[in-house]
Design an enzyme around this catalytic site. Structure first.
Site, PDB file in Angstrom:
ATOM      1  N   ASN A   1       2.344   6.433  -9.180  1.00 43.48           N
ATOM      2  CA  ASN A   1       1.118   6.520  -9.983  1.00 43.48           C
ATOM      3  C   ASN A   1      -0.164   6.527  -9.156  1.00 43.48           C
ATOM      4  O   ASN A   1      -1.130   7.193  -9.508  1.00 43.48           O
ATOM      5  CB  ASN A   1       1.088   5.332 -10.953  1.00 43.48           C
ATOM      6  CG  ASN A   1      -0.228   5.252 -11.693  1.00 43.48           C
ATOM      7  OD1 ASN A   1      -0.475   6.008 -12.629  1.00 43.48           O
ATOM      8  ND2 ASN A   1      -1.103   4.351 -11.276  1.00 43.48           N
TER       9      ASN A   1
ATOM     10  N   LYS B   1      -3.223  17.329  -5.195  1.00 44.62           N
ATOM     11  CA  LYS B   1      -2.288  17.198  -6.324  1.00 44.62           C
ATOM     12  C   LYS B   1      -1.387  18.441  -6.448  1.00 44.62           C
ATOM     13  O   LYS B   1      -0.265  18.342  -6.934  1.00 44.62           O
ATOM     14  CB  LYS B   1      -3.049  16.923  -7.627  1.00 44.62           C
ATOM     15  CG  LYS B   1      -3.653  15.514  -7.709  1.00 44.62           C
ATOM     16  CD  LYS B   1      -2.587  14.425  -7.869  1.00 44.62           C
ATOM     17  CE  LYS B   1      -3.171  13.084  -8.246  1.00 44.62           C
ATOM     18  NZ  LYS B   1      -2.163  12.033  -8.454  1.00 44.62           N
TER      19      LYS B   1
ATOM     20  N   TYR C   1      -9.046  16.319  -4.427  1.00 49.81           N
ATOM     21  CA  TYR C   1      -8.141  15.817  -5.471  1.00 49.81           C
ATOM     22  C   TYR C   1      -7.230  16.935  -5.999  1.00 49.81           C
ATOM     23  O   TYR C   1      -6.008  16.817  -5.984  1.00 49.81           O
ATOM     24  CB  TYR C   1      -8.989  15.223  -6.594  1.00 49.81           C
ATOM     25  CG  TYR C   1      -8.224  14.620  -7.737  1.00 49.81           C
ATOM     26  CD1 TYR C   1      -7.486  13.461  -7.569  1.00 49.81           C
ATOM     27  CD2 TYR C   1      -8.258  15.196  -9.010  1.00 49.81           C
ATOM     28  CE1 TYR C   1      -6.793  12.884  -8.633  1.00 49.81           C
ATOM     29  CE2 TYR C   1      -7.580  14.636 -10.080  1.00 49.81           C
ATOM     30  CZ  TYR C   1      -6.852  13.480  -9.879  1.00 49.81           C
ATOM     31  OH  TYR C   1      -6.160  12.924 -10.925  1.00 49.81           O
TER      32      TYR C   1
ATOM     33  N   THR D   1     -10.223   5.657 -17.750  1.00 48.41           N
ATOM     34  CA  THR D   1      -9.954   4.688 -16.673  1.00 48.41           C
ATOM     35  C   THR D   1     -11.124   4.747 -15.691  1.00 48.41           C
ATOM     36  O   THR D   1     -12.008   5.587 -15.817  1.00 48.41           O
ATOM     37  CB  THR D   1      -8.665   5.051 -15.899  1.00 48.41           C
ATOM     38  OG1 THR D   1      -8.887   6.301 -15.229  1.00 48.41           O
ATOM     39  CG2 THR D   1      -7.440   5.148 -16.782  1.00 48.41           C
TER      40      THR D   1
ATOM     41  N   VAL E   1      -7.870  10.524 -19.425  1.00 47.34           N
ATOM     42  CA  VAL E   1      -7.644   9.134 -19.845  1.00 47.34           C
ATOM     43  C   VAL E   1      -8.836   8.264 -19.437  1.00 47.34           C
ATOM     44  O   VAL E   1      -9.373   8.410 -18.330  1.00 47.34           O
ATOM     45  CB  VAL E   1      -6.351   8.586 -19.176  1.00 47.34           C
ATOM     46  CG1 VAL E   1      -5.989   7.229 -19.782  1.00 47.34           C
ATOM     47  CG2 VAL E   1      -5.202   9.568 -19.347  1.00 47.34           C
TER      48      VAL E   1
ATOM     49  N   ASP F   1       0.876  -1.172   0.000  1.00 44.22           N
ATOM     50  CA  ASP F   1       0.000   0.000   0.000  1.00 44.22           C
ATOM     51  C   ASP F   1       0.917   1.226   0.000  1.00 44.22           C
ATOM     52  O   ASP F   1       1.881   1.285   0.787  1.00 44.22           O
ATOM     53  CB  ASP F   1      -0.880  -0.052   1.267  1.00 44.22           C
ATOM     54  CG  ASP F   1      -1.966   1.005   1.271  1.00 44.22           C
ATOM     55  OD1 ASP F   1      -1.652   2.193   1.065  1.00 44.22           O
ATOM     56  OD2 ASP F   1      -3.123   0.634   1.485  1.00 44.22           O
TER      57      ASP F   1
END
Ligand SMILES: NC(=O)c1ccc[n+]([C@@H]2O[C@H](COP(=O)([O-])OP(=O)(O)OC[C@H]3O[C@@H](n4cnc5c(N)ncnc54)[C@H](OP(=O)(O)O)[C@@H]3O)[C@@H](O)[C@H]2O)c1
Length: 267
Positions: free
Chosen positions: A85, A168, A164, A199, A197, A57
């Site tokens: 990532n 970031k 988020y 995903t 992307v 993790d």
């Protein structure tokens, strides 16, 4: 034999990094996942001779240290490239800062997302730095997002994905701190956005009111998209573009935040 660690490799972009990097038989790739037994596509890649799947993790220092010890045993103590990532958007990504169901919900969301997105980049970097120092390449690639570029968020008028975006921005600053400390030590610390992307991270929300927000956001993206933009790109296209940028950058670029195009165009 160039060696790579991909941290947060169970699916999506991380899985694609493992796939493309290990398609070169010269590379050795260590794929870190918190639940590898639940990641069947990663386990399938693990059958390649040059892929090692390890359980870790990204928020767990002891698990990361154990993974670094395993990597060191295989490589003789060195690592060339670390790719940070793994990340999460947060459960309440469609709430603006003052629209959370409660302040407790806001606090819980921000703590969880900070742990994963910020500590989840710093802790793997610290765990693998001793090996990276002995590597020939000395590159650390950390995934961020155009939604962490303040000028872009202001221009778009994007009020969602709060935890988020904010975490970031923190990731970019962590990258800068490493770049400063390891200036003149041959390191390249790069923050990169993969583009938009296809995903799980971009899967459609269930609530109808949130679906309307998706449309709002896509309308905003259209205002900054290049003329040839047709929507989210595949993980294959994104990762291949990011690996081209990774190949090109040098210690002179350390501390930068670039897009998958190698510039500041995020789509
Ligand atoms: N997709 C996009 O359009 C987009 C745009 C900008 C930036 N990004 C960035 O690109 C990176 C990859 O995103 P993605 O689209 O591939 O997302 P994704 O499909 O949701 O995958 C996220 C990955 O992170 C892993 N992860 C999360 N928390 C972890 C933890 N505590 N320990 C270990 N692994 C953990 C997940 O593992 P589990 O399977 O165990 O959950 C999964 O492998 C992220 O940093 C994201 O912010 C993506």
């Amino acid at each position: 034999m160039p060696s790579y660690v991909v941290a947060g490799a169970s699916r999506g972009i991380g899985l694609e990094f493992v796939s493309q990097l290990s398609s070169k038989s010269d590379n050795v790739v260590f794929a870190l996942a918190r639940n590898p037994y639940g990641a069947k596509d990663l386990l399938a890649l693990g059958s390649r001779a040059n892929v090692h799947v390890l359980k870790a993790d990204i928020t767990d220092p002891a698990a990361l240290k154990a993974a670094a010890d395993t990597v060191a045993k295989v490589t003789g103590g060195a690592l060339d490239v670390l790719i940070n990532n793994g990340a999460i958007m947060g459960e309440l990504k469609w709430a603006a800062l003052d629209d959370f169901p409660s302040e407790d919900a806001l606090v819980a969301e921000f703590r969880t997302v900070f742990d994963t997105n910020v500590l989840g980049a710093i802790l793997p970097t610290n765990a693998f730095l001793p090996l990276l120092k002995k590597g020939a390449v000395k590159k650390v690639l950390t995934l961020s997002t155009g939604l962490a570029d303040p000028a872009t968020v202001l221009h778009l008028g994007h009020k969602y994905a709060t935890a988020y975006s904010i975490t970031k921005v923190g990731v970019e600053m962590a990258n800068i701190k490493y770049a400063v400390k390891y200036k003149d030590a041959g390191f390249t610390f790069l923050t990169i956005s993969p583009g938009l992307v296809k995903t799980d991270m971009n899967s459609l929300p269930e609530k109808p009111e949130d679906l309307a927000k998706v449309q709002e956001v896509f309308g905003q993206f259209a205002t900054v998209a290049p003329p040839n933009f047709t929507g989210p790109i595949s993980p294959e296209e994104s990762v291949s573009a990011m690996l081209a940028v990774l190949e090109k950058v040098t210690p002179e670029d350390s501390g930068k935040f670039l897009s998958h195009h190698g510039d500041r165009n995020w789509l």
